[in-house]
Design a protein around this motif. Structure first.
Motif, PDB file in Angstrom:
ATOM      1  N   LEU A  15       0.828  -1.191   0.000  1.00  0.00           N
ATOM      2  CA  LEU A  15       0.000   0.000   0.000  1.00  0.00           C
ATOM      3  C   LEU A  15       0.875   1.259   0.000  1.00  0.00           C
ATOM      4  CD1 LEU A  15      -3.051   0.445   0.011  1.00  0.00           C
ATOM      5  CD2 LEU A  15      -2.946   0.718   2.467  1.00  0.00           C
ATOM      6  N   LYS A  16       1.985   1.195   0.697  1.00  0.00           N
ATOM      7  CA  LYS A  16       2.908   2.329   0.764  1.00  0.00           C
ATOM      8  C   LYS A  16       3.501   2.613  -0.625  1.00  0.00           C
ATOM      9  CE  LYS A  16       6.306   4.254   3.849  1.00  0.00           C
ATOM     10  NZ  LYS A  16       6.840   4.140   5.177  1.00  0.00           N
ATOM     11  N   GLN A  17       3.867   1.567  -1.354  1.00  0.00           N
ATOM     12  CA  GLN A  17       4.414   1.739  -2.699  1.00  0.00           C
ATOM     13  C   GLN A  17       3.374   2.328  -3.642  1.00  0.00           C
ATOM     14  OE1 GLN A  17       5.578  -2.339  -3.241  1.00  0.00           O
ATOM     15  NE2 GLN A  17       7.738  -1.922  -2.793  1.00  0.00           N
ATOM     16  N   ILE A  18       2.127   1.886  -3.512  1.00  0.00           N
ATOM     17  CA  ILE A  18       1.053   2.447  -4.333  1.00  0.00           C
ATOM     18  C   ILE A  18       0.875   3.926  -4.011  1.00  0.00           C
ATOM     19  CG2 ILE A  18      -1.450   2.389  -4.771  1.00  0.00           C
ATOM     20  CD1 ILE A  18      -1.274  -0.666  -4.262  1.00  0.00           C
ATOM     21  N   GLY A  19       0.949   4.265  -2.731  1.00  0.00           N
ATOM     22  CA  GLY A  19       0.839   5.657  -2.303  1.00  0.00           C
ATOM     23  C   GLY A  19       1.924   6.530  -2.901  1.00  0.00           C
ATOM     24  N   VAL A  20       3.146   6.020  -2.949  1.00  0.00           N
ATOM     25  CA  VAL A  20       4.268   6.772  -3.518  1.00  0.00           C
ATOM     26  C   VAL A  20       4.026   7.046  -5.003  1.00  0.00           C
ATOM     27  CG1 VAL A  20       6.726   6.632  -4.122  1.00  0.00           C
ATOM     28  CG2 VAL A  20       5.972   5.985  -1.832  1.00  0.00           C
ATOM     29  N   VAL A  21       3.590   6.025  -5.729  1.00  0.00           N
ATOM     30  CA  VAL A  21       3.327   6.178  -7.169  1.00  0.00           C
ATOM     31  C   VAL A  21       2.208   7.192  -7.400  1.00  0.00           C
ATOM     32  CG1 VAL A  21       2.478   4.996  -9.237  1.00  0.00           C
ATOM     33  CG2 VAL A  21       4.167   3.890  -7.785  1.00  0.00           C
ATOM     34  N   LEU A  22       1.123   7.089  -6.632  1.00  0.00           N
ATOM     35  CA  LEU A  22       0.011   8.023  -6.785  1.00  0.00           C
ATOM     36  C   LEU A  22       0.429   9.446  -6.433  1.00  0.00           C
ATOM     37  CD1 LEU A  22      -2.974   5.944  -5.355  1.00  0.00           C
ATOM     38  CD2 LEU A  22      -2.528   6.527  -7.740  1.00  0.00           C
ATOM     39  N   ALA A  23       1.234   9.592  -5.391  1.00  0.00           N
ATOM     40  CA  ALA A  23       1.708  10.920  -4.991  1.00  0.00           C
ATOM     41  C   ALA A  23       2.525  11.556  -6.107  1.00  0.00           C
ATOM     42  CB  ALA A  23       2.533  10.813  -3.709  1.00  0.00           C
ATOM     43  N   GLU A  24       3.418  10.788  -6.703  1.00  0.00           N
ATOM     44  CA  GLU A  24       4.259  11.315  -7.780  1.00  0.00           C
ATOM     45  C   GLU A  24       3.426  11.629  -9.025  1.00  0.00           C
ATOM     46  OE1 GLU A  24       7.253   8.315  -8.257  1.00  0.00           O
ATOM     47  OE2 GLU A  24       8.309   8.911  -6.433  1.00  0.00           O
ATOM     48  N   THR A  25       2.491  10.754  -9.342  1.00  0.00           N
ATOM     49  CA  THR A  25       1.660  10.928 -10.535  1.00  0.00           C
ATOM     50  C   THR A  25       0.756  12.155 -10.439  1.00  0.00           C
ATOM     51  OG1 THR A  25       1.616   8.532 -10.832  1.00  0.00           O
ATOM     52  CG2 THR A  25      -0.020   9.781 -12.042  1.00  0.00           C
ATOM     53  N   HIS A  26       0.194  12.394  -9.249  1.00  0.00           N
ATOM     54  CA  HIS A  26      -0.787  13.466  -9.086  1.00  0.00           C
ATOM     55  C   HIS A  26      -0.251  14.692  -8.353  1.00  0.00           C
ATOM     56  CE1 HIS A  26      -3.958  11.010 -10.770  1.00  0.00           C
ATOM     57  NE2 HIS A  26      -3.506  10.009 -10.036  1.00  0.00           N
ATOM     58  N   GLY A  27       1.035  14.718  -8.063  1.00  0.00           N
ATOM     59  CA  GLY A  27       1.645  15.874  -7.420  1.00  0.00           C
ATOM     60  C   GLY A  27       1.139  16.125  -6.011  1.00  0.00           C
ATOM     61  N   LEU A  28       0.903  15.074  -5.261  1.00  0.00           N
ATOM     62  CA  LEU A  28       0.446  15.184  -3.880  1.00  0.00           C
ATOM     63  C   LEU A  28       1.560  14.775  -2.925  1.00  0.00           C
ATOM     64  CD1 LEU A  28      -3.010  13.419  -4.340  1.00  0.00           C
ATOM     65  CD2 LEU A  28      -2.623  15.875  -4.130  1.00  0.00           C
ATOM     66  N   ALA A  29       1.368  15.111  -1.669  1.00  0.00           N
ATOM     67  CA  ALA A  29       2.325  14.687  -0.643  1.00  0.00           C
ATOM     68  C   ALA A  29       2.161  13.189  -0.399  1.00  0.00           C
ATOM     69  CB  ALA A  29       2.087  15.462   0.648  1.00  0.00           C
ATOM     70  N   LYS A  30       3.275  12.499  -0.187  1.00  0.00           N
ATOM     71  CA  LYS A  30       3.235  11.050   0.060  1.00  0.00           C
ATOM     72  C   LYS A  30       2.396  10.728   1.289  1.00  0.00           C
ATOM     73  CE  LYS A  30       7.721  10.217  -2.039  1.00  0.00           C
ATOM     74  NZ  LYS A  30       9.116   9.862  -1.795  1.00  0.00           N
ATOM     75  N   LYS A  31       2.530  11.563   2.315  1.00  0.00           N
ATOM     76  CA  LYS A  31       1.783  11.339   3.560  1.00  0.00           C
ATOM     77  C   LYS A  31       0.275  11.439   3.310  1.00  0.00           C
ATOM     78  CE  LYS A  31       2.697  11.692   8.269  1.00  0.00           C
ATOM     79  NZ  LYS A  31       3.709  10.811   8.756  1.00  0.00           N
ATOM     80  N   GLN A  32      -0.134  12.402   2.465  1.00  0.00           N
ATOM     81  CA  GLN A  32      -1.555  12.561   2.157  1.00  0.00           C
ATOM     82  C   GLN A  32      -2.107  11.339   1.434  1.00  0.00           C
ATOM     83  OE1 GLN A  32      -1.479  16.252  -0.097  1.00  0.00           O
ATOM     84  NE2 GLN A  32      -2.923  17.135   1.359  1.00  0.00           N
ATOM     85  N   THR A  33      -1.385  10.862   0.439  1.00  0.00           N
ATOM     86  CA  THR A  33      -1.873   9.704  -0.315  1.00  0.00           C
ATOM     87  C   THR A  33      -1.907   8.465   0.558  1.00  0.00           C
ATOM     88  OG1 THR A  33       0.326   9.279  -1.213  1.00  0.00           O
ATOM     89  CG2 THR A  33      -1.175  10.550  -2.581  1.00  0.00           C
ATOM     90  N   GLU A  34      -0.926   8.321   1.438  1.00  0.00           N
ATOM     91  CA  GLU A  34      -0.911   7.166   2.345  1.00  0.00           C
ATOM     92  C   GLU A  34      -2.113   7.220   3.289  1.00  0.00           C
ATOM     93  OE1 GLU A  34       2.140   5.212   5.564  1.00  0.00           O
ATOM     94  OE2 GLU A  34       3.002   6.319   3.883  1.00  0.00           O
ATOM     95  N   MET A  35      -2.418   8.412   3.809  1.00  0.00           N
ATOM     96  CA  MET A  35      -3.579   8.567   4.689  1.00  0.00           C
ATOM     97  C   MET A  35      -4.871   8.289   3.925  1.00  0.00           C
ATOM     98  SD  MET A  35      -2.553  11.861   7.122  1.00  0.00           S
ATOM     99  CE  MET A  35      -4.078  12.609   6.748  1.00  0.00           C
ATOM    100  N   LEU A  36      -4.953   8.757   2.700  1.00  0.00           N
ATOM    101  CA  LEU A  36      -6.136   8.530   1.871  1.00  0.00           C
ATOM    102  C   LEU A  36      -6.356   7.036   1.622  1.00  0.00           C
ATOM    103  CD1 LEU A  36      -8.365   9.911   0.155  1.00  0.00           C
ATOM    104  CD2 LEU A  36      -6.780   9.744  -1.761  1.00  0.00           C
ATOM    105  N   LEU A  37      -5.294   6.319   1.284  1.00  0.00           N
ATOM    106  CA  LEU A  37      -5.403   4.883   1.043  1.00  0.00           C
ATOM    107  C   LEU A  37      -5.791   4.133   2.316  1.00  0.00           C
ATOM    108  CD1 LEU A  37      -2.375   4.348  -1.354  1.00  0.00           C
ATOM    109  CD2 LEU A  37      -4.792   4.141  -1.933  1.00  0.00           C
ATOM    110  N   ASN A  38      -5.209   4.524   3.448  1.00  0.00           N
ATOM    111  CA  ASN A  38      -5.561   3.883   4.724  1.00  0.00           C
ATOM    112  C   ASN A  38      -7.023   4.137   5.078  1.00  0.00           C
ATOM    113  OD1 ASN A  38      -3.119   2.609   5.319  1.00  0.00           O
ATOM    114  ND2 ASN A  38      -2.264   4.479   6.174  1.00  0.00           N
TER     115      ASN A  38
END
Length: 101
Positions: A15-38
């Protein structure tokens, strides 16, 4: 037909790796995407506990299925044992996912 056993050197995407990819793709903070996925996972769990199905377009459907109590055998001794009723998570892949793979 039995499913093939996973290979010893097979890796899993976390899930963390998916969060990193989504953060980079959409220009978001890694922490935000990780919280969103959780939060998304928590929402899935709450709805599954309520007995609702989760339909994800292009991926499939998650749902809880009830397994009835039944008689089984202890493989070591061969004696009959009663297996109590339980619930399990079932996933049915969407047509798009099946075709893609």
């Amino acid at each position: 037909m039995k499913a093939a056993a996973p290979k010893a050197n097979a890796t899993a995407v976390t899930l963390k790796q998916i969060g990193v990819v989504l953060a980079e793709t959409h220009g978001l903070a890694k922490k935000q995407t990780e919280m969103l996925l959780n939060d998304m996972i928590d929402h899935f769990v709450k709805n599954l506990k309520k007995g609702l199905r989760i339909r994800i377009s292009g991926l499939g459907v998650l749902q809880v299925r009830k397994r009835a109590a039944r008689m089984g055998r202890n493989p070591a001794t061969g004696e009959q044992i009663k297996i109590k009723a339980s619930k399990k998570i079932a996933f049915r892949a969407a047509k798009e996912l099946k075709e893609a793979i």
